[in-house]
Enzyme design. Structure first.
Site, short mmCIF file in Angstrom:
data_model
loop_
_atom_site.label_atom_id
_atom_site.label_comp_id
_atom_site.label_asym_id
_atom_site.label_seq_id
_atom_site.Cartn_x
_atom_site.Cartn_y
_atom_site.Cartn_z
N ASP A 4 0.64 -1.34 0.09
CA ASP A 4 -0.10 0.02 -0.04
C ASP A 4 1.01 1.30 -0.13
O ASP A 4 1.73 1.50 0.99
CB ASP A 4 -0.86 -0.06 1.43
N ASP A 5 0.94 1.79 -1.05
CA ASP A 5 1.62 3.34 -1.26
C ASP A 5 2.99 3.03 -1.33
O ASP A 5 3.77 3.83 -0.94
CB ASP A 5 1.29 4.17 -0.20
N ASP A 18 -0.06 -0.76 -4.73
CA ASP A 18 -1.56 -0.11 -5.45
C ASP A 18 -1.32 1.27 -5.83
O ASP A 18 -2.40 1.44 -6.65
CB ASP A 18 -2.56 -0.36 -4.01
N ASN A 19 -0.45 2.00 -5.53
CA ASN A 19 -0.04 3.32 -6.01
C ASN A 19 1.26 3.53 -5.57
O ASN A 19 1.98 3.42 -4.63
CB ASN A 19 -1.18 4.30 -5.61
N LYS A 71 1.49 9.36 -5.53
CA LYS A 71 -0.09 8.98 -5.18
C LYS A 71 -0.89 10.09 -5.59
O LYS A 71 -0.79 11.26 -5.41
CB LYS A 71 -0.17 8.83 -3.88
N LYS A 108 -5.39 -5.49 3.88
CA LYS A 108 -6.48 -4.33 3.46
C LYS A 108 -7.31 -4.70 2.40
O LYS A 108 -6.95 -5.39 1.25
CB LYS A 108 -5.79 -3.16 3.56
N SER A 122 -8.59 1.56 4.79
CA SER A 122 -7.38 2.08 5.21
C SER A 122 -6.85 2.26 6.65
O SER A 122 -8.14 2.85 7.54
CB SER A 122 -7.04 3.51 4.35
N CYS A 134 -6.05 3.99 -3.37
CA CYS A 134 -6.31 2.66 -2.92
C CYS A 134 -7.45 1.80 -3.57
O CYS A 134 -7.42 0.76 -4.25
CB CYS A 134 -6.53 2.63 -1.52
N ARG A 137 -7.32 -1.45 -6.43
CA ARG A 137 -7.73 -2.58 -5.75
C ARG A 137 -8.53 -3.35 -6.42
O ARG A 137 -8.74 -4.44 -7.04
CB ARG A 137 -7.93 -2.55 -4.51
N HIS A 176 -10.91 -2.74 1.16
CA HIS A 176 -11.16 -1.35 0.78
C HIS A 176 -12.10 -1.52 -0.49
O HIS A 176 -11.78 -0.63 -1.30
CB HIS A 176 -9.88 -0.57 0.55
N HIS A 202 1.47 2.53 3.76
CA HIS A 202 0.63 3.58 3.91
C HIS A 202 0.67 4.25 5.20
O HIS A 202 0.91 3.49 6.15
CB HIS A 202 -0.87 3.17 3.46
#
Ligand code: MG
Length: 482
Positions: free
Chosen positions: A45-46, A284-285, A305, A138, A163, A85, A89, A140, A232
């Site tokens: 994540d991130d 994811d980003n 992001k 996660k 998140s 996010c 996903r 989301h 994240h």
């Protein structure tokens, strides 16, 4: 009697594993059964492009990811469908642009919508072939019960519904803005109100779930989705890695993710599943740059992001499947998460959904088959919510006029408290990503044919998924679940 044999089949898959089951002495001949590959999908994540050693990280070590890359294949032009996010996903799990399935942007704890029961997720696709399916991390894609993983193909789930910064204890949370975050086991609330101490244990607990799942399911095909909610913000790390990376808390967090990857690879090895398991790692980003020393790095790419510059949606990606993907190799072709769904479906012989999906089979590029090329004419249609902000085809990327965000010239964030982005006006511009991956020089004036071609390609997606920037309604979008 039971034994394994390899073969090369007509599809060009390097080799699948045959399992012969039978008993000596019985009259009936042994029937070969193709055992399809297991898949472990790791989605952080991130994490930025530059936050893995083999992708350029120097501030902290990532020995397990580096080893995975040496044993597998590295993808240097790999993208998510949106730089945020939930949307990212949604695309990963359905093979569709997020806008096609009504899931652009990011959902919050009070969102009334989520993934529709009419969509088909990767887990549901694997279920067609009798796979065991599990997830830790996660989700989301909606936090009402009908949107949770168990309703969308997963046999089991341990993790967070959304998140970890949508949390009353996050430094940025206004009083009353967020309810407590529950930790879920399936749909049961394990803990109603996550604390800092709980968050520190999550990455390790997710890894333990993955290992336990692999050990328990080693005799049958399985799909496991490991989606840590780190790096994240708010950053949390267990004592195992606190202060250990030499790269600050962010580096410590990446080290723990790297350790989790190592635990997965060790479990596969211990169970003799290396050659029968495709492991995919990506994020994811890009990095959430306003968080300064609590954000990662996009490496050589521009911004991060929440933008449609490369730093937002180009991700570090590694795939490993010994004997099937060439070891220590690099794929420089553009690829996107939406392509994993049809590619994995083809690998296991599952049917694609009846409804339209946007991804295409990229197995020849993954396996580095002779003459393999990207099957899309153009496919990087980059939306922010429903604004079409950019389109990519081959080496070209055309940006449409919009307002992005930047931290350039701003006071950086520090220790979990973000700085403030300033708006960045983006004019219509064309970049050649082959010669200028950092998107520094607009070459639209010198390349009118490329501009014309990408404009025309953009029109095809505007007619289909709409575009708020040019006031075009969608015709091919499906509603989310409500
Ligand atoms: Mg993210």
């Amino acid at each position: 009697m039971r034994y394994f044999k390899k073969f090369v089949n007509h599809t060009g898959l390097a080799s699948a594993t045959l399992i012969f089951l039978g008993c000596a002495g019985l009259a009936a001949p042994e029937k070969p059964v193709v055992r399809p590959p297991n898949v472990v999908l790791i989605f952080t994540d991130d994490q930025g492009y530059g936050d893995v050693g083999v992708f350029g990280a120097t501030a902290f070590p990532t020995p397990n990811l580096d080893r995975m890359a040496h044993e597998g294949r590295r993808f240097t032009d790999f993208h998510v469908a949106q730089a945020v996010c939930s949307a990212s996903r949604a695309a990963l799990l359905t093979g569709c642009y997020p806008n096609r399935i009504g899931l652009p942007g990011a959902l919050g704890p009070n969102s009334k919508h989520g993934i529709s029961s009419h969509e088909t997720t990767l887990a549901e696709m694997f279920k067609q072939k009798g796979y065991a399916t599990g997830m830790a991390g996660k989700w989301h894609l909606g936090n009402k019960p009908q949107f949770l993983p168990l309703r969308h193909g997963f046999d089991e789930f341990f993790g967070l519904p959304y998140s970890s910064d949508m949390w009353p204890l996050h430094p940025e949370a206004k009083p009353g803005a967020y309810p407590p975050i529950p930790l879920l086991e399936g749909e049961r609330v394990l803990k109603a109100d996550l604390t800092h101490a709980d968050q520190e244990q999550l990455t390790t607990q997710y890894a333990e779930r993955a290992v336990e799942f692999i050990n328990r399911n080693k005799e049958k095909p399985f799909f496991f989705y490991l989606a840590p909610n780190t790096p994240h913000v708010p950053l949390h790390v267990s004592d195992k890695f606190k202060g250990k990376s030499g790269g600050g808390l962010y580096g410590d967090v990446i080290m723990e993710i790297d350790w989790a990857v190592g635990e997965v690879l060790a479990a596969l090895k211990k169970n003799h599943l290396d050659e029968n398991t495709l492991v995919i790692f990506t994020s994811d980003n890009g990095p959430w740059l306003s968080y300064g020393n609590h954000a990662g790095s996009a490496g050589p790419f521009r911004e991060g992001k929440g933008t449609n510059f490369e730093g937002g949606h180009r991700e570090p990606c590694i795939m490993r499947w010994p004997g099937h993907l060439p070891a220590n190799s690099v794929c420089k072709e553009p690829l996107m998460t939406i392509d994993l769904f049809p590619t994995l479906a083809r690998l296991i012989g599952a049917d694609l959904p009846q409804h339209k999906i946007d991804g295409l089979d990229i197995w020849p590029l993954l396996a580095d088959l002779p003459g393999a090329t990207n099957p899309h004419e153009a496919y990087y249609f980059y939306y922010n919510q429903n604004d079409l902000q950019a389109v990519r085809a081959g080496e070209w990327k055309l940006l449409f006029p919009h307002t992005a965000r930047t931290m350039n010239g701003q006071e950086p964030g520090k220790d979990g408290v973000p700085g403030k982005y300033r708006p960045l006006p983006v004019v219509a511009s064309l970049y050649n990503l082959r010669t200028d991956p950092g998107e520094t020089k607009d070459v639209a004036g010198e390349n009118p044919e490329a501009v014309k071609r990408l404009e025309a390609l953009a029109e095809t997606i505007r007619a289909d998924l709409g575009d708020d920037l040019t006031k075009r309604p969608p015709t091919g979008a499906r509603p989310p679940g409500m």
